[in-house]
Write a protein that holds these residues in place. Structure first.
Motif, mmCIF file in Angstrom:
data_model
loop_
_atom_site.group_PDB
_atom_site.id
_atom_site.type_symbol
_atom_site.label_atom_id
_atom_site.label_comp_id
_atom_site.label_asym_id
_atom_site.label_seq_id
_atom_site.Cartn_x
_atom_site.Cartn_y
_atom_site.Cartn_z
ATOM 1 N N GLY A 1 49.689 42.828 43.457
ATOM 2 C CA GLY A 1 49.100 43.739 42.488
ATOM 3 C C GLY A 1 48.055 43.017 41.666
ATOM 4 O O GLY A 1 48.260 41.871 41.276
ATOM 5 N N GLY B 1 45.270 43.694 38.364
ATOM 6 C CA GLY B 1 44.735 44.549 37.311
ATOM 7 C C GLY B 1 43.626 43.803 36.597
ATOM 8 O O GLY B 1 43.743 42.611 36.337
ATOM 9 N N GLN C 1 40.186 45.930 31.993
ATOM 10 C CA GLN C 1 40.732 46.794 30.947
ATOM 11 C C GLN C 1 40.468 46.199 29.565
ATOM 12 O O GLN C 1 40.220 45.005 29.422
ATOM 13 N N ASP D 1 47.183 46.824 29.482
ATOM 14 C CA ASP D 1 46.658 47.834 30.398
ATOM 15 C C ASP D 1 46.373 47.226 31.775
ATOM 16 O O ASP D 1 46.566 47.883 32.801
ATOM 17 N N SER D 2 45.922 45.981 31.807
ATOM 18 C CA SER D 2 45.702 45.306 33.092
ATOM 19 C C SER D 2 47.026 45.116 33.834
ATOM 20 O O SER D 2 47.092 45.291 35.055
ATOM 21 N N LYS E 1 49.706 47.036 33.488
ATOM 22 C CA LYS E 1 50.110 48.374 33.933
ATOM 23 C C LYS E 1 49.308 48.816 35.159
ATOM 24 O O LYS E 1 49.855 49.424 36.081
ATOM 25 N N LEU E 2 48.015 48.497 35.187
ATOM 26 C CA LEU E 2 47.186 48.842 36.339
ATOM 27 C C LEU E 2 47.646 48.081 37.585
ATOM 28 O O LEU E 2 47.753 48.661 38.668
ATOM 29 N N ALA E 3 47.941 46.808 37.439
ATOM 30 C CA ALA E 3 48.417 46.010 38.570
ATOM 31 C C ALA E 3 49.726 46.574 39.119
ATOM 32 O O ALA E 3 49.913 46.661 40.335
ATOM 33 N N LYS F 1 49.009 49.817 41.015
ATOM 34 C CA LYS F 1 48.310 49.612 42.280
ATOM 35 C C LYS F 1 49.161 48.899 43.340
ATOM 36 O O LYS F 1 48.813 48.917 44.512
#
Length: 114
Positions: free
Chosen positions: A26, A28, A31, A36-37, A39-41, A44
């Motif tokens: 993952g 991220g 951001q 947030d990075s 959470k994005l990782a 994904k």
């Protein structure tokens, strides 16, 4: 841990990399916040993040470490932070292995980032 940190070098702006067994699971980036990075990782990732190492391109705050642990990370590496930072204490509390190698940064950049 070394692999995750090497990948983080190539990810831009608030990079977070989850890796395990020499594979990136993952990523991220880009951001406004490191949380947030993370959470994005997590969002994904195409497989479980349990037992992963997380690498960050900059010093994180405790909330980013907590998010990574919630996702299943068991280790965290970032560039040098102050000794015994809040992140270190958070990682200890959560049972995460932790590396923030202040004295090793020049050697690691030479060996890992080249």
């Amino acid at each position: 841990m070394r692999f995750a940190w090497k990948v983080a070098k190539h990810v831009k702006s608030n990079a977070i990399v989850f890796a395990k067994d020499g594979a990136t699971l993952g990523v991220g980036a880009g951001q406004m916040s490191r949380v947030d990075s993370v959470k994005l990782a997590v969002m994904k990732a195409q497989s479980s993040l349990v037992g992963t190492v997380v690498a960050s391109d900059a010093s994180s705050l405790p909330d980013g470490v907590e998010e990574a642990a919630k996702a299943g990370a068991t280790a965290f590496i970032q560039p040098a932070a102050r000794p015994r930072s809040r992140c270190d204490r958070t990682a200890d509390r959560l049972g995460l292995a932790w590396s923030s190698p202040a004295s090793a940064i020049p050697a690691l950049r030479k060996n890992v980032f080249s």
